[in-house]
Design a protein around this motif. Structure first.
Motif: not given
Ligand code: NAD
Ligand code: MG
Length: 331
Positions: A95-97, A120-122, A171-173, A235-237, A270-272
């Motif tokens: 949906d985003s990013g 919530q992201e509809e 696999n990106n969420a 935790d994330y790292a 730059w993402t949500p």
């Molecule tokens: P984003 O918020 O646009 O995307 C993350 C998405 O994860 C959300 O849009 C949401 O749909 C999904 N999500 C989260 N929890 C969920 C759940 N329980 N069920 C279903 N969907 C869920 O942000 P982004 O930065 O584009 O993130 C995409 C990927 O990029 C992620 O894996 C993130 O770790 C990675 N990433 C981002 C950055 C950054 O700086 N933005 C840096 C390194 C890696």
């Protein structure tokens, strides 16, 4: 003289930026600067906004449409050339990013695209569906929470049946919350981060692999944190480190089936996720400044990496990671 010229250009660039900023918030460094695919050379240092982002906070999971400025997902810039013609892709977080940028690029390269996201992201998801349809491709929207095995297998089944196949899985969420100390990380946060970022990757991949033919690909979104953890992202790292090894290990297994598995490791983009707790309070202004290019990246700058990894052109590339981090952080 050369220095004088450079500083004059900086001043002029700054003036143009001031005017553009007054008219409408923009991620671009100068009005008129485009994204990927432009004919003119663009300096990567100044292609996108270099001034600090305004401090802002949205309730998680945050919408791209409410960010200031809105990220560039390639909506107006990405041009396809049939590199994924006839392919069938499922992306989580589409949906985003970064996921949205990849979804748009896949559709414009000729793929049918299913996206998963949270209910919530509809509103964000609808924008992506419209863009996929405008590209003349099939769009499948499958909202739902990926933190259970049951939903993950349903997601894959629905994507497969509605697309009429599945040969690209992204696999990106992810869930990312910054906390200065391990003592501030609750058990609930730890569980949510691991379930979203690594359990779901395991469940979705496990469900998808039996449905994939030789030539199919899995692309996982890793991070600069896979190699060098931010201390506020324990935790994330940890999940991003796990994703790196999961990718390499699965690539070895699936080579026998003719399925390639790779990852993309972004730096600050730059993402949500960043405006919903991804950064410590007060840190957004400096977001991306520490990179050698001196700015944050935009999702559109990542899309070509996903396209290349998905494309049959990169048929000898498996078990590896493409970075996009502005100059530091990957090995
Ligand atoms: P984003 O918020 O646009 O995307 C993350 C998405 O994860 C959300 O849009 C949401 O749909 C999904 N999500 C989260 N929890 C969920 C759940 N329980 N069920 C279903 N969907 C869920 O942000 P982004 O930065 O584009 O993130 C995409 C990927 O990029 C992620 O894996 C993130 O770790 C990675 N990433 C981002 C950055 C950054 O700086 N933005 C840096 C390194 C890696
Ligand atoms: Mg989102």
């Amino acid at each position: 003289m050369a220095d004088e010229g450079a500083s004059r250009r900086t001043v002029l660039g700054g003036a143009a930026l001031g005017l553009a900023a007054a008219a409408a918030p923009s991620v671009y460094a100068q009005s008129g600067a485009g994204g990927a695919g432009g004919a003119l050379l663009k300096d990567p240092k100044t292609k996108y906004r270099t001034e600090p982002f305004p401090e802002q906070r949205q309730p998680w999971p945050a919408l791209a449409s409410k960010m200031n400025p809105r990220p560039d997902h390639g909506e107006t810039s990405y041009k396809g050339s049939g590199r994924l013609a006839g392919r069938k892709a499922l992306l989580t977080g589409g949906d985003s990013g970064i996921g949205r940028a990849a979804a748009i690029a896949f559709a414009r390269e000729g793929a049918d695209v299913a996206i998963n996201y949270l209910p919530q992201e509809e509103a964000d998801a609808r924008e992506v569906v419209d863009i996929i349809k405008e590209a003349g491709r099939k769009a499948v929207a499958i909202p739902g929470d990926i933190r259970t095995s049951a939903f993950c297998s349903k997601l894959v089944q629905r994507a497969h049946s509605q697309l009429g196949g599945l040969d690209i899985l992204v696999n990106n969420a992810a869930y990312q919350q910054s906390k200065a100390s391990i003592e501030e990380i609750s058990d609930e946060q730890f569980d949510q981060t691991l379930k979203t970022n690594i359990y779901a990757m395991f469940w979705i991949s496990k469900a998808a692999i039996p449905l994939m033919q030789p030539g199919s690909v899995i692309i996982n979104t890793a991070s600069v944190n896979s190699y060098d953890p931010g201390e506020e992202l324990l935790d994330y790292a940890s999940t991003k480190g796990a994703i790196l090894i999961f990718t390499k290990g699965l690539a070895k297994q699936l080579a026998k089936k003719g399925i390639r598995v790779n990852a993309v490791a972004p730096g600050p983009i730059w993402t949500p996720l960043q405006v919903a707790g991804g950064q410590l309070p007060g840190q957004l202004g400096q977001f991306g400044k520490e990179t050698p290019l001196g700015r944050a990246g935009q999702p559109a700058e990542l899309a070509p990496l996903y396209v290349t990894l998905a494309s049959d052109e990169s048929s000898f590339t498996t078990g590896t990671v493409f970075g996009a981090n502005g100059g530091k952080g990957n090995p």
